[in-house]
Design a protein around this motif. Structure first.
Motif, PDB file in Angstrom:
ATOM      1  N   GLY A 237     -61.399  46.152 -37.224  1.00 10.11           N
ATOM      2  CA  GLY A 237     -62.178  46.127 -38.619  1.00 10.11           C
ATOM      3  C   GLY A 237     -62.484  45.480 -39.025  1.00 10.11           C
ATOM      4  O   GLY A 237     -63.094  45.154 -40.342  1.00 10.11           O
ATOM      5  N   ASN A 238     -62.557  44.064 -38.058  1.00  9.89           N
ATOM      6  CA  ASN A 238     -62.763  42.984 -38.349  1.00  9.89           C
ATOM      7  C   ASN A 238     -63.524  42.249 -36.672  1.00  9.89           C
ATOM      8  O   ASN A 238     -63.480  42.737 -35.968  1.00  9.89           O
ATOM      9  CB  ASN A 238     -61.586  41.891 -39.558  1.00  9.89           C
ATOM     10  CG  ASN A 238     -61.318  41.297 -38.426  1.00  9.89           C
ATOM     11  OD1 ASN A 238     -60.933  42.074 -37.102  1.00  9.89           O
ATOM     12  ND2 ASN A 238     -60.335  40.789 -39.307  1.00  9.89           N
ATOM     13  N   ILE A 239     -64.600  41.393 -37.872  1.00 10.20           N
ATOM     14  CA  ILE A 239     -65.228  40.176 -36.479  1.00 10.20           C
ATOM     15  C   ILE A 239     -63.893  38.835 -37.127  1.00 10.20           C
ATOM     16  O   ILE A 239     -64.952  38.236 -37.959  1.00 10.20           O
ATOM     17  CB  ILE A 239     -66.073  39.960 -36.545  1.00 10.20           C
ATOM     18  CG1 ILE A 239     -66.851  41.355 -36.439  1.00 10.20           C
ATOM     19  CG2 ILE A 239     -67.102  39.545 -35.768  1.00 10.20           C
ATOM     20  CD1 ILE A 239     -68.158  41.707 -36.192  1.00 10.20           C
ATOM     21  N   GLN A 244     -61.934  37.180 -42.144  1.00 10.63           N
ATOM     22  CA  GLN A 244     -60.459  37.378 -41.802  1.00 10.63           C
ATOM     23  C   GLN A 244     -60.088  39.363 -42.567  1.00 10.63           C
ATOM     24  O   GLN A 244     -59.496  39.587 -41.428  1.00 10.63           O
ATOM     25  CB  GLN A 244     -59.312  36.391 -42.335  1.00 10.63           C
ATOM     26  CG  GLN A 244     -60.119  35.475 -41.268  1.00 10.63           C
ATOM     27  CD  GLN A 244     -59.420  35.540 -39.270  1.00 10.63           C
ATOM     28  OE1 GLN A 244     -59.047  36.236 -39.279  1.00 10.63           O
ATOM     29  NE2 GLN A 244     -59.906  34.613 -38.758  1.00 10.63           N
ATOM     30  N   LYS A 245     -61.018  39.029 -43.114  1.00  5.35           N
ATOM     31  CA  LYS A 245     -60.659  40.222 -44.138  1.00  5.35           C
ATOM     32  C   LYS A 245     -60.491  42.051 -43.191  1.00  5.35           C
ATOM     33  O   LYS A 245     -61.479  42.273 -43.005  1.00  5.35           O
ATOM     34  CB  LYS A 245     -61.300  40.636 -45.287  1.00  5.35           C
ATOM     35  CG  LYS A 245     -60.390  42.003 -46.380  1.00  5.35           C
ATOM     36  CD  LYS A 245     -61.370  41.889 -47.448  1.00  5.35           C
ATOM     37  CE  LYS A 245     -60.926  43.071 -48.275  1.00  5.35           C
ATOM     38  NZ  LYS A 245     -61.351  43.054 -49.418  1.00  5.35           N
ATOM     39  N   ASN A 246     -59.563  43.001 -42.862  1.00  2.66           N
ATOM     40  CA  ASN A 246     -59.557  44.155 -42.234  1.00  2.66           C
ATOM     41  C   ASN A 246     -60.885  45.151 -43.292  1.00  2.66           C
ATOM     42  O   ASN A 246     -59.805  45.184 -44.257  1.00  2.66           O
ATOM     43  CB  ASN A 246     -58.569  44.793 -42.031  1.00  2.66           C
ATOM     44  CG  ASN A 246     -58.623  45.416 -40.722  1.00  2.66           C
ATOM     45  OD1 ASN A 246     -58.824  46.247 -40.934  1.00  2.66           O
ATOM     46  ND2 ASN A 246     -57.893  45.163 -39.359  1.00  2.66           N
ATOM     47  N   LEU A 247     -61.620  45.849 -42.759  1.00  3.54           N
ATOM     48  CA  LEU A 247     -62.379  46.082 -43.738  1.00  3.54           C
ATOM     49  C   LEU A 247     -61.909  48.225 -43.560  1.00  3.54           C
ATOM     50  O   LEU A 247     -62.958  48.850 -44.058  1.00  3.54           O
ATOM     51  CB  LEU A 247     -63.700  45.891 -43.936  1.00  3.54           C
ATOM     52  CG  LEU A 247     -63.900  44.801 -44.135  1.00  3.54           C
ATOM     53  CD1 LEU A 247     -65.447  44.052 -43.673  1.00  3.54           C
ATOM     54  CD2 LEU A 247     -63.789  44.183 -45.670  1.00  3.54           C
ATOM     55  N   LEU A 248     -61.158  48.380 -42.170  1.00  2.01           N
ATOM     56  CA  LEU A 248     -61.240  49.544 -42.262  1.00  2.01           C
ATOM     57  C   LEU A 248     -59.648  49.853 -42.244  1.00  2.01           C
ATOM     58  O   LEU A 248     -58.893  51.136 -41.982  1.00  2.01           O
ATOM     59  CB  LEU A 248     -61.554  49.254 -40.552  1.00  2.01           C
ATOM     60  CG  LEU A 248     -62.882  50.075 -40.238  1.00  2.01           C
ATOM     61  CD1 LEU A 248     -63.831  49.808 -38.778  1.00  2.01           C
ATOM     62  CD2 LEU A 248     -64.168  50.125 -41.295  1.00  2.01           C
ATOM     63  N   TYR A 249     -59.427  49.180 -42.001  1.00  2.61           N
ATOM     64  CA  TYR A 249     -57.378  49.339 -41.083  1.00  2.61           C
ATOM     65  C   TYR A 249     -56.711  48.969 -42.738  1.00  2.61           C
ATOM     66  O   TYR A 249     -56.616  46.844 -42.442  1.00  2.61           O
ATOM     67  CB  TYR A 249     -56.904  49.231 -39.774  1.00  2.61           C
ATOM     68  CG  TYR A 249     -57.680  49.820 -39.077  1.00  2.61           C
ATOM     69  CD1 TYR A 249     -58.026  51.070 -38.875  1.00  2.61           C
ATOM     70  CD2 TYR A 249     -58.606  49.026 -38.896  1.00  2.61           C
ATOM     71  CE1 TYR A 249     -58.403  51.670 -37.916  1.00  2.61           C
ATOM     72  CE2 TYR A 249     -59.231  49.984 -37.132  1.00  2.61           C
ATOM     73  CZ  TYR A 249     -59.441  50.990 -37.495  1.00  2.61           C
ATOM     74  OH  TYR A 249     -60.197  50.675 -35.977  1.00  2.61           O
TER      75      TYR A 249
END
Length: 287
Positions: A237-239, A244-249
């Motif tokens: 969900g991030n790189i 660091q922010k998780n964009l998917l989960y």
């Protein structure tokens, strides 16, 4: 006595240097660089030159990756794998740069040694390969867009398996990767050669006629890199190296907050209870 001390010191120094070289070769270099070229040769001319089909070469490919995975001790001959380790914060910038440099140097040395080995012409395959190497043909046997898609999907699935079994035991991780690579080579081999390895593709097919340098870069460099980034972003969900922010989960807290229990009391029962308590307190006062 002095001569003996010098001999012992020389032996200890030799053992120490050999151990350092062995550890460095494990961490930075890969045994697969020398074997892949020989295996590619068997896949190209094995069917009509030796009478054996894809089942033999795929079995050899599976055994090669099992042996490589069981003994590589952190080394990789794939540029995208090293970049993935850098992006998930498993490797620093200096270590990643050293790995990439070692991969290019190792592939170049492996190519030179393999061609020198072929020049001995110990088998008919080597004789045929020497004749074919004078004018080789491209491994790209499909359109440019389809080639980019095939290499990207192969890299995507390969890196998903790496991420899934990243912390698993070698007895599970090694066969899973070997089966994945063998399956992808069987499916995508007729279209692009199923490299999904920019360094290997550069050494094997970039100098061959049939496609331009720009087409080679798009298929064998941009395709695998895009597949790796897509697999990393979909899995985590991030790189981590970039953001660091998780964009998917959504991030769930590992601490559970207990819910407060609320006692519901009906109105009639509550009034009766207050009346009884009032009568009891009045009786106590009168006493």
């Amino acid at each position: 006595m002095a001569g003996l001390n010098v001999s012992i010191a020389f032996l200890l120094l030799t053992v120490g240097i050999c151990e350092v070289v062995r550890q460095l070769s494990k961490r930075l270099l890969s045994l697969g660089a020398y074997c892949c070229l020989e295996l590619r040769m068997l896949m190209e001319i094995g069917l009509w030159g030796g009478g054996f089909g894809a089942d033999v070469t795929l079995t050899l490919l599976f055994l090669l990756f099992v042996a490589h995975g069981a003994s590589f001790d952190g080394a990789s001959a794939n540029l995208t794998v090293s970049l993935q380790e850098f992006l998930i914060l498993d490797s620093g910038l200096a270590a990643t740069a050293a790995k990439l440099l070692a991969q290019f140097i190792g592939m170049g040395i492996g190519q030179v040694i393999t061609k020198y080995y072929w020049s001995w012409e110990l088998t008919d395959f080597h004789l045929i390969q020497n004749l074919m190497s004078l004018e080789c043909s491209s491994s790209l046997h499909t359109s440019l867009s389809h080639g980019v898609f095939v290499e990207g999907v192969c890299s995507f699935l390969f890196h998903l398996v790496i991420l899934k079994f990243h912390h698993s035991r070698p007895m599970y991780r090694v066969p899973a990767l070997a089966v994945t690579v063998t399956f992808l080579a069987y499916i995508a081999g007729p279209f692009t050669g199923a490299f999904f390895n920019p360094v290997l593709a550069t050494a094997v097919t970039f100098h061959c006629s049939g496609s331009s340098l720009q087409e080679y870069i798009q298929v064998y460099w941009l395709g695998p890199l895009a597949g790796m980034l897509a697999a990393l972003f979909l899995y985590q969900g991030n790189i981590p190296r970039l953001f660091q922010k998780n964009l998917l989960y959504s991030q769930k807290s590992k601490y559970r907050i207990p819910k407060a229990r609320v006692a519901h009391v009906s109105g009639d029962s509550g009034e009766q209870r207050w009346k009884k308590e009032g009568e009891k307190s009045n009786s106590e006062l009168s006493d």
